[in-house]
Design a protein around this motif. Sequence first.
Motif, PDB file in Angstrom:
ATOM      1  N   LEU A  31       0.984  -1.071  -0.037  1.00  0.00           N
ATOM      2  CA  LEU A  31       0.037  -0.086  -0.100  1.00  0.00           C
ATOM      3  C   LEU A  31       0.817   1.078   0.093  1.00  0.00           C
ATOM      4  O   LEU A  31       1.948   1.393   0.466  1.00  0.00           O
ATOM      5  CB  LEU A  31      -0.805  -0.028   1.096  1.00  0.00           C
ATOM      6  CG  LEU A  31      -2.142  -0.960   1.273  1.00  0.00           C
ATOM      7  CD1 LEU A  31      -1.705  -2.303   1.083  1.00  0.00           C
ATOM      8  CD2 LEU A  31      -3.193  -0.617   2.200  1.00  0.00           C
TER       9      LEU A  31
ATOM     10  N   SER B 265       0.494   3.633   1.897  1.00  0.00           N
ATOM     11  CA  SER B 265       0.622   4.033   3.300  1.00  0.00           C
ATOM     12  C   SER B 265       2.030   3.315   3.963  1.00  0.00           C
ATOM     13  O   SER B 265       2.167   3.622   4.961  1.00  0.00           O
ATOM     14  CB  SER B 265      -0.537   3.641   4.197  1.00  0.00           C
ATOM     15  OG  SER B 265      -0.618   2.167   4.188  1.00  0.00           O
TER      16      SER B 265
ATOM     17  N   THR C 143       1.889  -3.727   4.056  1.00  0.00           N
ATOM     18  CA  THR C 143       1.860  -4.808   3.099  1.00  0.00           C
ATOM     19  C   THR C 143       0.811  -5.631   3.643  1.00  0.00           C
ATOM     20  O   THR C 143       0.738  -6.180   4.894  1.00  0.00           O
ATOM     21  CB  THR C 143       3.241  -5.589   2.814  1.00  0.00           C
ATOM     22  OG1 THR C 143       3.622  -5.860   4.253  1.00  0.00           O
ATOM     23  CG2 THR C 143       4.074  -4.364   2.399  1.00  0.00           C
TER      24      THR C 143
ATOM     25  N   GLY D 133      -5.084   2.731  -3.885  1.00  0.00           N
ATOM     26  CA  GLY D 133      -4.143   2.808  -2.696  1.00  0.00           C
ATOM     27  C   GLY D 133      -2.972   1.868  -2.707  1.00  0.00           C
ATOM     28  O   GLY D 133      -2.236   2.008  -1.719  1.00  0.00           O
ATOM     29  N   LEU D 134      -2.623   1.235  -3.771  1.00  0.00           N
ATOM     30  CA  LEU D 134      -1.752   0.386  -4.018  1.00  0.00           C
ATOM     31  C   LEU D 134      -0.496   0.990  -4.505  1.00  0.00           C
ATOM     32  O   LEU D 134      -0.502   1.897  -5.598  1.00  0.00           O
ATOM     33  CB  LEU D 134      -1.838  -1.085  -4.746  1.00  0.00           C
ATOM     34  CG  LEU D 134      -3.020  -1.652  -4.065  1.00  0.00           C
ATOM     35  CD1 LEU D 134      -3.162  -3.091  -4.842  1.00  0.00           C
ATOM     36  CD2 LEU D 134      -2.917  -2.126  -2.598  1.00  0.00           C
TER      37      LEU D 134
END
Length: 400
Positions: free
Chosen positions: A83, A85, A88, A128-129
């Motif tokens: 991600l 963020s 994972t 988001g990936l």
Amino acid sequence: MGPGVELSNSDEIRGEQEFIDVLYARVDGLRAGTEAGVTDALAQGNTPMQARLERDILVAERSGLLAALNAVDGSLCFGRIDLASGATHHIGRIGLRTDDADHTPILIDWRADVARPFYLATGHTPMGLRRRRHITTSGRSVTALHDEILDLGDQERTGHEDPTGDAVLLAALDAARTGRMHDIVQTIQAEQDEIIRAPHRGVLVVEGGPGTGKTAVALHRAAYLLYEHRELLAKRAVLIVGPNPAFLGYIGEVLPSLGETGVLLATVGELFPGVRATATDTRAAAAVKGRADMADVLAEVVRDWQALPDPVIAIEHDREILMLDDDLVRVARERTRDAKLQHNVARETFEGHILNTLTELYAERVGTDPYDGGSLLDASDITQIRDEIAENPEVWAAID
């Protein structure tokens, strides 16, 4: 790790192998614990009936878990999503959690919402990936990695980049045929995923030409529904109907490989309990039976089975004789038909109408005030009478 840093192929594979080893250690621990639980349960001696029932339920549940663990052993984890963020998630055929107080997820079931970007994310819509990784294994060994960069601004490289994103799909298409259908859980396409995860709201028809993956998608949808609605479907069970035993043998390994071992498979000739069709129709007969208007013929046959009593049926209940004639049954039958239910489903409705009719007859017989003709019974009395009539074997013999 900073932008532009490129890892060696061996480092990446080694890292994934270490993680896969952790997953299999968890599976082995679950398997050992489950086997021990089954052994202990079966070793119980003479026990009260309730305890034996609870034991049998426990053994059935744990045996199902064992079967699922054994079925996914060959290809437990097949993907990873990284991600933006920084988090994972590894994606697999079943979900796994750590064996501690936190029960932290370490492997995400492919059917979970968290795993959906693995199948749907694109460079245009990354969801988001920043990276999608396909992990290829042979047994418990990692043999290859294929990374798709979804965040074009991400400069990190692993040495396993797949520029087209099609390497795993093409490898699956080129794989040698074994005479058995394999699951497509690693290569589900967006259009297939939409069908697999469609809401459970009745009949879903999947149409397509030969070889387009209709059967594979249908089987994966069954696995998804069992995951999403397990409590509901566990009570009703799931039945896969195929045209012949050869077809069922061909598809028989797909659902177990997805961790679902409790699904029933049967041919049309095996659907009626205790009856197994062995004859084969002639081509002419098969053509007639396969026509659309055969549905109308069968509907008329079913309606003929919904016969009225001839002569009147006398039912004894609590020393009273209740007469069930064709007029009363006709009313119940028409009310049931008005509900537009299929025959087997409608039977319960019809039974309810008959019970209500007999209850009214009995209540009028024993509960009418001889002075003013009113009823001496209240709602609770009527309910009790209906329950008692429902326990009368003569009533069910008359309905049958």
